[in-house]
Design a protein around this motif. Sequence first.
Motif, PDB file in Angstrom:
ATOM      1  N   UNK A   1      29.648 134.695  37.143  1.00 43.56           N
ATOM      2  CA  UNK A   1      28.378 134.104  37.580  1.00 43.56           C
ATOM      3  C   UNK A   1      27.953 132.898  36.740  1.00 43.56           C
ATOM      4  N   UNK A   2      27.255 131.989  37.395  1.00 45.89           N
ATOM      5  CA  UNK A   2      26.651 130.847  36.719  1.00 45.89           C
ATOM      6  C   UNK A   2      25.148 131.087  36.627  1.00 45.89           C
ATOM      7  N   UNK A   3      24.643 131.014  35.401  1.00 41.14           N
ATOM      8  CA  UNK A   3      23.210 131.142  35.158  1.00 41.14           C
ATOM      9  C   UNK A   3      22.655 129.734  34.935  1.00 41.14           C
ATOM     10  N   UNK A   4      21.613 129.384  35.674  1.00 42.01           N
ATOM     11  CA  UNK A   4      20.982 128.076  35.476  1.00 42.01           C
ATOM     12  C   UNK A   4      19.547 128.302  35.017  1.00 42.01           C
ATOM     13  N   UNK A   5      19.167 127.562  34.002  1.00 45.14           N
ATOM     14  CA  UNK A   5      17.836 127.711  33.418  1.00 45.14           C
ATOM     15  C   UNK A   5      17.123 126.373  33.498  1.00 45.14           C
ATOM     16  N   UNK A   6      15.952 126.365  34.116  1.00 48.60           N
ATOM     17  CA  UNK A   6      15.127 125.159  34.123  1.00 48.60           C
ATOM     18  C   UNK A   6      14.336 125.154  32.814  1.00 48.60           C
ATOM     19  N   UNK A   7      14.547 124.136  32.000  1.00 46.03           N
ATOM     20  CA  UNK A   7      13.843 124.048  30.719  1.00 46.03           C
ATOM     21  C   UNK A   7      12.776 122.966  30.840  1.00 46.03           C
ATOM     22  N   UNK A   8      11.498 123.329  30.709  1.00 45.41           N
ATOM     23  CA  UNK A   8      10.445 122.315  30.781  1.00 45.41           C
ATOM     24  C   UNK A   8      10.679 121.235  29.717  1.00 45.41           C
ATOM     25  N   UNK A   9      10.345 119.988  30.060  1.00 46.18           N
ATOM     26  CA  UNK A   9      10.713 118.833  29.234  1.00 46.18           C
ATOM     27  C   UNK A   9      10.133 118.897  27.825  1.00 46.18           C
ATOM     28  N   UNK A  10       8.962 119.518  27.671  1.00 46.04           N
ATOM     29  CA  UNK A  10       8.315 119.489  26.358  1.00 46.04           C
ATOM     30  C   UNK A  10       8.682 120.676  25.482  1.00 46.04           C
ATOM     31  N   UNK A  11       9.705 121.464  25.886  1.00 44.90           N
ATOM     32  CA  UNK A  11      10.061 122.630  25.085  1.00 44.90           C
ATOM     33  C   UNK A  11      10.888 122.217  23.872  1.00 44.90           C
ATOM     34  N   UNK A  12      10.642 122.928  22.759  1.00 38.04           N
ATOM     35  CA  UNK A  12      11.340 122.601  21.524  1.00 38.04           C
ATOM     36  C   UNK A  12      12.794 123.068  21.587  1.00 38.04           C
ATOM     37  N   UNK A  13      13.692 122.299  20.986  1.00 42.37           N
ATOM     38  CA  UNK A  13      15.073 122.782  20.910  1.00 42.37           C
ATOM     39  C   UNK A  13      15.158 123.980  19.954  1.00 42.37           C
ATOM     40  N   UNK A  14      16.175 124.771  20.111  1.00 42.75           N
ATOM     41  CA  UNK A  14      16.338 125.948  19.259  1.00 42.75           C
ATOM     42  C   UNK A  14      17.036 127.034  20.042  1.00 42.75           C
ATOM     43  N   UNK A  15      17.246 128.195  19.398  1.00 45.51           N
ATOM     44  CA  UNK A  15      17.896 129.315  20.074  1.00 45.51           C
ATOM     45  C   UNK A  15      16.832 130.138  20.787  1.00 45.51           C
ATOM     46  N   UNK A  16      16.991 130.269  22.092  1.00 46.39           N
ATOM     47  CA  UNK A  16      16.109 131.108  22.893  1.00 46.39           C
ATOM     48  C   UNK A  16      16.881 132.391  23.201  1.00 46.39           C
ATOM     49  N   UNK A  17      16.227 133.544  23.031  1.00 46.29           N
ATOM     50  CA  UNK A  17      16.921 134.802  23.295  1.00 46.29           C
ATOM     51  C   UNK A  17      16.451 135.405  24.614  1.00 46.29           C
TER      52      UNK A  17
END
Lengths: 110, 280
Positions: A86-102
């Motif tokens: 499977x392919x998981x696609x995540x929409x990341x809002x533009x103003x979100x900080x980079x980093x590891x999201x769990x």
Amino acid sequence: MSGQLGDVTVSDQRGGTTTWTASVISTAFTPTAGPADPASNISYAAGPLTGSATVVATAVNASDLTGVSTVVTGASTGISTVTWDPTISVIVPADYAPGVYTATITHSVA
Amino acid sequence: MVAAIAVPANPAGATQTSQAKKAPGGIGIRLVAVPTSLTSNPLARLYIIDHLAPGTTALRQVEVSNSTRATADVAVYAAGASLGRAGFTFAAGRVQDQLSSWTSTSRDVLRLQPGTDALETVTLRVPKDASSGEKYAVVWAQVSSASSAHRGLLLVNRVGIRMYVSIGLGGTPPPSFTVGRLAAKRSATGAPLIVVTVQNSGEGPLDISGGLTLSDGPGGMRGGPYPVTLGPALAPGQSELATAVLSKQVPDGPWKAAISLVSGPTVRSATATLTFPGTV
């Protein structure tokens, strides 16, 4: 952003005429600090299904993993195996900080 | 009596997919034995299915297996489920319903070495004040592991045995269903179809299979049997369309069509003389 989860295999050893449903649910993608990216921004595409001749498997794409979503169904006429990556696609809002999201993604098959 | 579905313990798989193209191992669960009172019901081989009076207890044995190359800690538990228009659907995580809250397993977690299995007893205690009706749940075997390909991602995989249990007094009611009038149609791609409405008029779920034959066609032609497809399990009171898809080479007719549908010991059939609509 998107990525592949790695192979998921359903091996139905029951024999005879059987059916099964595979479903998926996800938690939000949560950073150590700051707002989480909700599961409504996460979609799931099973992609090509490969399987034995004894099974008819059908994939349904899910665009919101907040609730339990059916993603693949199988109808077997004998012992069978179906695999997909499977392919998981995540929409990341533009103003979100980079980093590891769990997050936790759960597959259920019965 | 094998009834198992396996999912990989760790589907995230750089490690697994890079291995040789042999079938990957996984976590499996299957029903071990079926009560003799239920052996005539083909559903009872696949699912935990029963008809129980309030205040009674039922036991089932399940076998949980680990065919991977790693030790697995497998959580075993019951959680809720429902049967509706979308078919049989699972509750999220460990969300309970009535039936799952009455169901317990002898151990919460099984530690299984590679290539081993273990028996687990599932106990269903129906309270004295239980309301009658059809109840659903799933007994799950679950493993979780961090994704090897994506940092921060925890993958949980569970495989389960569905439970279909009707609560009430008296013996197990036989499956009962009605078959409507056969109709000839043509699919969007031009394939001839025969459809018929099936309604569950009994108290338990149905698991219908069947076939359709054509006879007395143009020039005395015959055809079939063609498989008839339905949804996985039809809940009491619900109806759905059963469909037989025929080959495009089948002439328009007229035909004598005969359908025969079976659920456990119950057989229903219907016949009609039909002509398929012409192709556009």
